[in-house]
Design a protein around this motif. Structure first.
Motif, PDB file in Angstrom:
ATOM      1  N   LEU A 165       0.831  -1.205   0.000  1.00 46.51           N
ATOM      2  CA  LEU A 165       0.000   0.000   0.000  1.00 46.51           C
ATOM      3  C   LEU A 165       0.866   1.256   0.000  1.00 46.51           C
ATOM      4  O   LEU A 165       0.589   2.216  -0.725  1.00 46.51           O
ATOM      5  CB  LEU A 165      -0.921   0.002   1.216  1.00 46.51           C
ATOM      6  N   ALA A 166       1.935   1.240   0.793  1.00 45.94           N
ATOM      7  CA  ALA A 166       2.852   2.383   0.837  1.00 45.94           C
ATOM      8  C   ALA A 166       3.523   2.582  -0.520  1.00 45.94           C
ATOM      9  O   ALA A 166       3.739   3.711  -0.968  1.00 45.94           O
ATOM     10  CB  ALA A 166       3.902   2.176   1.928  1.00 45.94           C
ATOM     11  N   ALA A 167       3.837   1.478  -1.191  1.00 47.53           N
ATOM     12  CA  ALA A 167       4.476   1.564  -2.505  1.00 47.53           C
ATOM     13  C   ALA A 167       3.517   2.132  -3.546  1.00 47.53           C
ATOM     14  O   ALA A 167       3.917   2.922  -4.411  1.00 47.53           O
ATOM     15  CB  ALA A 167       4.955   0.176  -2.939  1.00 47.53           C
ATOM     16  N   VAL A 168       2.256   1.746  -3.477  1.00 52.19           N
ATOM     17  CA  VAL A 168       1.248   2.286  -4.394  1.00 52.19           C
ATOM     18  C   VAL A 168       1.110   3.793  -4.200  1.00 52.19           C
ATOM     19  O   VAL A 168       1.000   4.559  -5.165  1.00 52.19           O
ATOM     20  CB  VAL A 168      -0.106   1.587  -4.184  1.00 52.19           C
ATOM     21  N   ARG A 169       1.122   4.232  -2.952  1.00 54.91           N
ATOM     22  CA  ARG A 169       1.026   5.671  -2.670  1.00 54.91           C
ATOM     23  C   ARG A 169       2.222   6.419  -3.230  1.00 54.91           C
ATOM     24  O   ARG A 169       2.088   7.525  -3.764  1.00 54.91           O
ATOM     25  CB  ARG A 169       0.922   5.893  -1.165  1.00 54.91           C
TER      26      ARG A 169
END
Length: 246
Positions: free
Chosen positions: A223-227
């Motif tokens: 999720l952090a990578a998508v952001r």
């Protein structure tokens, strides 16, 4: 005259020296609660300051200031906070990161509204090398949590931290850390850097895509990578590379 007095009370330029002195006294206090309260208070004051235009000769004359004096005090405040982060305990470091996260959010709103960049912009932070030096010292000698907090702070200071080769290297190397907390913090910084620097987003693009697509990546990291990916500029080069690696 009444209006001018009201403006003088509200304008942060006139209060900068007083704020800096108050912060120094509080940070030297032996009362931990007073130190934390002072950090939160200066965070609110910096947000207020960030919403005001830079000083003009009219403003300087009104308050009896030398041109650039307010910027000097602002830089002094940042240095005091950087020193507190460097020398402070976990609670102090977390509090400092929180106020800069809030200030970053405030400054982003100003950018979207095409207003001033605020007190975090590189043009208004003259001693950015000294600031980065103090935070890097924490990253180099701290535990995983301290390194993560330092990375988040680098992200908050992206407008000037993105230009440092050393800081870029720390952010990139942390993307492949074995610790989830450090990777998430690095992805936050990556997103902040990529938002302002197309060349940086081009370098980290494949790394971020690999994190997102790897079956071994934990959901919170993905999720952090998508952001972080969402903050990368959608240039033709980046879009084309993203298509090839996905």
């Amino acid at each position: 005259m009444g209006f001018e007095k009201a403006v003088m009370v509200r304008n942060s330029t006139a209060c900068a020296m007083e704020w800096s002195i108050e912060l120094e006294k509080a940070l030297r206090s032996k009362n931990p609660g007073r130190r934390i309260e002072a950090i939160y208070q200066i965070g609110l004051r910096l947000e207020q300051w960030s919403g005001e235009p830079e000083g003009t000769m009219v403003v300087y004359d009104m308050f009896g200031l030398v041109p650039g004096e307010d910027r000097l005090f602002a830089n002094t405040i940042f240095l005091r906070l950087a020193d507190a982060f460097h020398l402070g305990n976990k609670r102090t470091r977390v509090t400092i990161v929180r106020i800069f996260l809030s200030l970053l959010k405030h400054c982003r709103k100003k950018r979207k509204n095409k207003q001033m960049n605020g007190v975090l912009s590189k043009s208004r932070v003259q001693n950015h090398l000294e600031l980065l030096k103090r935070i890097k010292a924490v990253f180099d000698s701290g535990d995983v949590e301290s390194r993560a907090l330092a990375l988040v702070l680098f992200g908050c200071w992206a407008d000037f931290a993105k230009d440092s080769a050393q800081i870029r290297y720390l952010v990139l190397s942390s993307l492949v850390s074995s610790n989830v907390l450090e990777v998430r913090a690095s992805l936050f910084a990556t997103g902040c850097f990529s938002e302002l620097a197309d060349d940086f987003s081009s370098v980290v693009l494949e790394m971020v895509v690999n994190i997102v697509t790897s079956s071994e990546t934990e959901s919170v990291v993905r999720l952090a990578a998508v952001r972080a990916f969402a903050k990368m500029g959608c240039t033709f080069s980046n879009a084309n590379r993203a298509f090839k690696v996905s």
